[in-house]
Write a protein that holds these residues in place. Structure first.
Motif, short mmCIF file in Angstrom:
data_model
loop_
_atom_site.label_atom_id
_atom_site.label_comp_id
_atom_site.label_asym_id
_atom_site.label_seq_id
_atom_site.Cartn_x
_atom_site.Cartn_y
_atom_site.Cartn_z
N SER A 1 79.68 37.50 24.71
CA SER A 1 78.64 36.57 23.84
C SER A 1 78.71 36.33 22.49
CB SER A 1 77.44 37.01 24.42
OG SER A 1 77.04 37.17 25.74
N TYR A 2 79.27 37.50 21.88
CA TYR A 2 79.31 37.43 20.29
C TYR A 2 80.70 36.66 20.04
CZ TYR A 2 80.90 39.37 15.80
OH TYR A 2 81.33 39.58 14.55
N SER A 3 81.57 36.90 20.80
CA SER A 3 82.89 36.13 20.24
C SER A 3 82.92 34.58 20.78
CB SER A 3 83.93 37.09 20.78
OG SER A 3 84.22 37.23 22.17
N GLU A 4 82.59 34.53 22.03
CA GLU A 4 82.87 33.23 22.64
C GLU A 4 81.61 32.34 22.82
OE1 GLU A 4 85.09 33.64 26.27
OE2 GLU A 4 86.14 35.61 25.69
N GLY A 5 80.39 32.92 22.90
CA GLY A 5 79.31 32.24 22.86
C GLY A 5 78.39 32.62 24.15
N PRO A 6 76.99 32.73 23.99
CA PRO A 6 76.07 33.12 25.20
C PRO A 6 76.13 32.51 26.32
CG PRO A 6 75.13 33.00 23.05
CD PRO A 6 76.19 32.06 22.59
N LEU A 7 76.70 31.33 26.39
CA LEU A 7 76.62 30.53 27.61
C LEU A 7 77.72 30.96 28.54
CD1 LEU A 7 75.39 27.00 26.53
CD2 LEU A 7 74.07 28.90 27.20
N VAL A 8 78.70 31.73 28.07
CA VAL A 8 80.03 31.78 29.02
C VAL A 8 79.82 32.46 30.45
CG1 VAL A 8 82.17 32.82 28.97
CG2 VAL A 8 81.39 31.75 26.86
N ILE A 9 78.69 33.53 30.08
CA ILE A 9 78.49 34.28 31.21
C ILE A 9 76.79 34.14 31.49
CG2 ILE A 9 78.17 36.71 32.22
CD1 ILE A 9 80.78 37.21 31.21
N GLY A 10 76.17 33.99 30.21
CA GLY A 10 74.62 33.84 30.57
C GLY A 10 74.30 32.73 31.33
N ALA A 11 74.87 31.72 31.24
CA ALA A 11 74.51 30.31 32.10
C ALA A 11 74.75 30.57 33.43
CB ALA A 11 74.83 29.04 31.62
N TRP B 1 78.79 26.99 22.20
CA TRP B 1 77.57 26.61 22.99
C TRP B 1 78.00 25.86 24.23
CZ3 TRP B 1 73.67 29.62 22.43
CH2 TRP B 1 73.27 30.07 21.04
N THR B 2 78.99 25.90 24.90
CA THR B 2 79.43 25.47 25.98
C THR B 2 79.54 26.47 27.14
OG1 THR B 2 82.02 25.45 25.71
CG2 THR B 2 80.53 23.64 24.78
N LEU B 3 79.86 26.21 28.25
CA LEU B 3 80.07 26.78 29.46
C LEU B 3 81.61 27.72 29.26
CD1 LEU B 3 78.77 25.05 32.66
CD2 LEU B 3 77.72 26.89 31.31
N GLY B 4 82.49 26.99 28.58
CA GLY B 4 83.76 27.51 28.45
C GLY B 4 83.80 28.35 27.09
N LEU C 1 68.13 37.62 26.48
CA LEU C 1 67.64 37.84 25.02
C LEU C 1 68.99 38.53 24.43
CD1 LEU C 1 63.86 38.42 25.68
CD2 LEU C 1 65.09 36.59 24.29
N VAL C 2 69.63 39.59 25.33
CA VAL C 2 70.58 40.27 24.78
C VAL C 2 71.70 39.61 24.16
CG1 VAL C 2 72.21 42.12 25.09
CG2 VAL C 2 69.86 42.73 25.60
N PHE C 3 72.07 38.49 25.28
CA PHE C 3 73.06 37.51 24.90
C PHE C 3 73.02 36.69 23.74
CE2 PHE C 3 74.04 37.83 29.93
CZ PHE C 3 74.57 39.09 29.76
N LEU C 4 71.89 36.40 23.64
CA LEU C 4 71.52 35.48 22.53
C LEU C 4 71.63 36.17 21.36
CD1 LEU C 4 68.46 33.09 23.65
CD2 LEU C 4 70.92 32.48 23.31
N ALA C 5 70.95 37.50 21.09
CA ALA C 5 71.25 38.28 20.06
C ALA C 5 72.61 38.71 19.55
CB ALA C 5 70.32 39.81 20.17
N ALA C 6 73.30 39.00 20.68
CA ALA C 6 75.01 39.03 20.30
C ALA C 6 75.40 37.81 19.84
CB ALA C 6 75.53 39.58 21.74
N GLY C 7 74.91 36.67 20.02
CA GLY C 7 75.30 35.32 19.42
C GLY C 7 74.80 35.36 18.18
N ALA C 8 73.85 35.90 17.80
CA ALA C 8 73.11 35.82 16.50
C ALA C 8 73.88 36.95 15.65
CB ALA C 8 71.53 36.38 16.39
#
Length: 532
Positions: A65-75, A217-220, A277-284
């Protein structure tokens, strides 16, 4: 010792003290294996959510989530896990509890009464659980050793000693109660520390990451992963979580069906909400401190460098809790398998209550010692076992369990065909692909191939052979057993039971409506703030 370390080791000591004090409650094997089926809604929610939120979430997936974005696995991944956990609780777990199962292996023994089915299922479970558990212990131990300046072997031994107290002395009581304590520590990460990090970064700055990291912020994601990978994550989380013993077995200690239904609403809400929330915080953290390497350390850096010492200690304690809650569940189930499913059923079916508890404790201690030795040695090969662990349950166990519950023609031969073909094809195809010896079609991976092959083998063998008279009888008996029936009988046998039954029924609906509203508000707020 700093405030952070005092909090870290103080919380660990609290877990051990509580678990040790619960040993006095163990009077018989039912107490040891399913805490006498006295689990309340709070306790089962706590152990389910704590088991769900593992170190993989706080380290591995947080790093992605930090390196690629929260949606890669989060969504898709978290949504798949939500569906899988719901299936594990409401469908598989309730059905197995209605059968009177104390362990997952009880189901295979009862349904097929076939030595080879039980042996194969047991091997898959032990390899899967230990592989997944040990790698969590190794990875988290390495990171913690770097952060808090305590040698890696010391951390592993401390974890192992604590696990021995949880599992060996107090069995399922220790696991469930300490899991619930750990759940509240993890809540602090998700609902206090994570929002603080998100607030410090700011939603506008987080949205702007897509300008410097295209695809964030994409699925990829920023690495532009193929759609097939995202679909695979969605499937593996559904299929793995739906039948993993770590989640299904959380239902067995529940007091009644109303507890299970409330857990299905509350626990299944908290698990993905905490992850999100953890994934979004990692993105933050990509805003607050870009360039963290390795990326698995993103949340730990957030605890240590972007909060005060007290919250840092709570954050590290939460990471420790995520390790120990999952590890204790995995290791206690492995110990149960050795004591109850292997020794008792093969060598001494008439074992006394006292001896059964003693055997359970000895098996837990042996598992803990082996785990400690393997973790300290840090073998490279265990990494690949951990990769296959979750997926093996998905491709080998899930089709077998679903067919055993729903298909009258299901037989021991069909079960063996599914488990062997599914697990072997997953490993073989995966290794051939990893070494570039074969190429799979676009958007297809070895998980998809294996579950199709395993299911085809199950159906083919099931149609080609006839189930035995025993298998037909147990299937018919199984269809008659419902968790709701036993709960209704229990309530109606009490004084003023009908009124109590109606009150509990209404409470379930109230809880469902309340948490659906909370979920819509939370998801709607976050998605609107991020412009998704």
């Amino acid at each position: 010792m700093t405030m952070t370390l005092w909090i870290f080791f103080g919380v660990l000591a609290a877990y051990v003290i509580v678990a040790a004090s619960l040993a006095r409650l163990i009077k018989n094997k039912d107490d040891f294996y399913v805490m006498g089926e006295q689990g309340s809604t709070l306790l089962i929610v706590g152990t389910l959510a704590a088991t769900f939120l593992s170190a993989v979430t706080l380290m591995g997936i947080a790093g992605i989530s930090y390196s690629e974005g929260p949606l890669v696995i989060g969504a898709l991944g978290s949504f798949g896990a939500w569906i899988g956990t719901l299936i594990a609780v409401v469908y598989v777990g309730r059905k197995l509890k209605a059968m009177g199962c104390r362990t997952m292996m009880d189901f295979f023994d009862y349904r097929f009464n076939n030595k080879w089915v039980s042996v194969v299922a047991l091997i898959l479970m032990v390899v899967g659980l230990l592989g997944y558990g040990i790698i969590q212990l190794i990875g988290a131990g390495i990171v913690l050793a770097e952060i808090i300046d305590v040698p890696f072997p010391v951390i592993i031994v401390a974890f192992t000693l604590a696990l021995m107290v949880f599992c060996s002395l107090s069995g399922m009581y220790g696991v469930v109660y300490t899991d619930t304590m750990m759940f509240f520590t993890m809540l602090a990460i998700s609902f206090i520390i994570a929002p603080m990090l998100i607030g410090d970064a700011g939603f506008e700055a987080m949205k702007g990451l897509s300008e410097t990291l295209p695809g964030f912020w994409t699925l990829g994601g920023a690495d532009d992963r193929p759609l097939g990978w995202s679909i695979s994550q969605f499937l593996v989380w559904i299929l793995f979580f739906a039948c993993t013993p770590a989640l299904v077995s959380r239902v067995f200690p529940a007091k009644n069906d109303f507890v299970i239904l409330k857990v299905a609403v509350i626990g299944v809400f908290f698990a993905p909400a905490m992850q999100l929330l953890v994934f979004l915080a990692a993105g933050a953290m990509q805003v607050l401190q870009p360039g963290i390497e390795p990326t698995d350390r993103a949340m730990i850096v957030g605890f240590m460098e972007h909060t005060n010492p007290t919250l840092a200690g709570i954050g590290l304690a939460g990471l420790m809790a995520s390790i120990m809650s999952t590890a204790s569940t995995l290791f206690v189930l492995t110990g149960f398998a050795l004591a109850r499913d292997l020794y008792e059923k093969l060598f001494d079916r008439e074992v006394s209550e006292r001896k059964g508890v003693m055997l359970g404790r000895i098996s837990q201690a042996l598992v803990a010692i082996v785990v400690c030795a393997v973790a300290i040695s840090r073998p490279a090969g265990i990494y690949w076992i951990s990769i296959y662990a979750g997926a093996i349950f998905a491709v080998a166990w899930l089709p077998t369990i679903v067919a055993a519950l729903q298909w009258r023609r299901m037989s021991a031969n069909a079960a063996l065909a599914c488990m062997l073909v599914g697990s072997i094809s997953f490993i073989v195809v995966g290794e051939l692909k990893r070494h570039d010896l074969i190429t799979l079609p676009a958007n297809v991976d070895n998980l998809m191939v294996a579950i199709v092959l395993g299911t085809i083998a199950l159906i083919g063998v099931g149609l080609a052979s006839r189930p035995s008279a025993y298998e037909l009888e147990t299937f018919d008996d199984l269809k008659q057993k419902r968790m709701s029936d036993s709960t209704i009988r229990d309530f109606l046998a009490r004084d003023n039971g009908a009124a109590k039954l109606i009150r509990e029924y209404r409470q379930v609906w109230l809880v469902m409506v309340l948490f659906v509203a909370i979920a819509l508000a939370l998801w709607g707020f976050l998605f609107s703030k991020l412009g998704l």
